[in-house]
Motif scaffolding. Structure first.
Motif, mmCIF file in Angstrom:
data_model
loop_
_atom_site.group_PDB
_atom_site.id
_atom_site.type_symbol
_atom_site.label_atom_id
_atom_site.label_comp_id
_atom_site.label_asym_id
_atom_site.label_seq_id
_atom_site.Cartn_x
_atom_site.Cartn_y
_atom_site.Cartn_z
ATOM 1 N N VAL A 81 0.868 -1.163 0.000
ATOM 2 C CA VAL A 81 0.000 0.000 0.000
ATOM 3 C C VAL A 81 0.909 1.218 0.000
ATOM 4 O O VAL A 81 1.887 1.264 0.741
ATOM 5 N N ARG A 82 0.618 2.165 -0.828
ATOM 6 C CA ARG A 82 1.423 3.388 -0.880
ATOM 7 C C ARG A 82 0.812 4.452 0.024
ATOM 8 O O ARG A 82 -0.399 4.606 0.084
ATOM 9 N N VAL A 83 1.681 5.180 0.676
ATOM 10 C CA VAL A 83 1.258 6.256 1.566
ATOM 11 C C VAL A 83 1.804 7.557 1.002
ATOM 12 O O VAL A 83 3.012 7.781 0.999
ATOM 13 N N ALA A 84 0.923 8.394 0.514
ATOM 14 C CA ALA A 84 1.335 9.684 -0.030
ATOM 15 C C ALA A 84 1.559 10.670 1.108
ATOM 16 O O ALA A 84 0.829 10.671 2.095
ATOM 17 N N TYR A 85 2.582 11.496 0.960
ATOM 18 C CA TYR A 85 2.838 12.499 1.996
ATOM 19 C C TYR A 85 3.301 13.823 1.411
ATOM 20 O O TYR A 85 3.750 14.716 2.140
ATOM 21 N N ALA A 86 3.160 13.993 0.109
ATOM 22 C CA ALA A 86 3.605 15.221 -0.541
ATOM 23 C C ALA A 86 2.881 16.457 -0.013
ATOM 24 O O ALA A 86 3.425 17.556 -0.041
ATOM 25 N N ASP A 87 1.679 16.275 0.490
ATOM 26 C CA ASP A 87 0.888 17.399 0.982
ATOM 27 C C ASP A 87 1.172 17.738 2.443
ATOM 28 O O ASP A 87 0.596 18.678 2.982
ATOM 29 N N LEU A 88 2.074 16.990 3.084
ATOM 30 C CA LEU A 88 2.338 17.190 4.508
ATOM 31 C C LEU A 88 3.609 18.001 4.734
ATOM 32 O O LEU A 88 4.581 17.858 3.995
ATOM 33 N N ASN A 89 3.604 18.809 5.767
ATOM 34 C CA ASN A 89 4.806 19.520 6.184
ATOM 35 C C ASN A 89 5.462 18.685 7.282
ATOM 36 O O ASN A 89 5.032 18.717 8.435
ATOM 37 N N LEU A 90 6.494 17.947 6.909
ATOM 38 C CA LEU A 90 7.149 17.049 7.858
ATOM 39 C C LEU A 90 8.156 17.773 8.739
ATOM 40 O O LEU A 90 8.893 17.146 9.489
ATOM 41 N N ASN A 91 8.167 19.092 8.676
ATOM 42 C CA ASN A 91 8.981 19.893 9.591
ATOM 43 C C ASN A 91 8.213 20.246 10.859
ATOM 44 O O ASN A 91 8.761 20.882 11.751
ATOM 45 N N HIS A 92 6.956 19.854 10.902
ATOM 46 C CA HIS A 92 6.114 20.157 12.065
ATOM 47 C C HIS A 92 5.510 18.876 12.624
ATOM 48 O O HIS A 92 5.237 17.919 11.884
ATOM 49 N N ALA A 93 5.280 18.869 13.919
ATOM 50 C CA ALA A 93 4.729 17.690 14.604
ATOM 51 C C ALA A 93 3.386 17.272 14.011
ATOM 52 O O ALA A 93 3.104 16.073 13.915
#
Length: 100
Positions: free
Chosen positions: A23-35
């Motif tokens: 299963v693929r998990v998209a995360y392009a829309d997330l700001n991974l610099n924040h909790a």
């Protein structure tokens, strides 16, 4: 925020002879610099693992064990990819801040 277009694949072995679910998990829309972004990524990963390793269809202990093993394996397999995605986002943030 620069977002990556890469997806994380959640791979696990449900049983020794079964095909490997993914299963693929998209995360392009997330700001991974924040909790908040990291927490949402973790929620998505958990949902993906539950899709890849669905609940046992019977009450047999062996089925329940297979599902649990699948989920643990999926989490272990995806852990390094998750950490790499977060580190990459933080490195981009440091580079962008340094160019100001």
């Amino acid at each position: 925020m620069i977002a990556t277009l890469i997806s994380i694949a959640a791979l696990a072995v449900a049983a020794p002879n079964d095909p490997v679910p993914g299963v693929r998990v998209a995360y392009a829309d997330l700001n991974l610099n924040h909790a908040e972004g990291i927490a949402e990524l973790d929620r998505r990963i958990k949902r993906a693992v539950h899709l890849a390793c669905p609940t046992a269809r019977s009450n047999l202990l062996s089925d329940a064990h297979s599902v649990e093993l699948c989920r643990r394996t999926a989490m272990r397999n995806i852990s390094a990819q998750r950490d790499k995605a977060i580190a990459s986002a933080r490195a981009r943030n440091v580079t962008l801040a340094g160019n100001r």
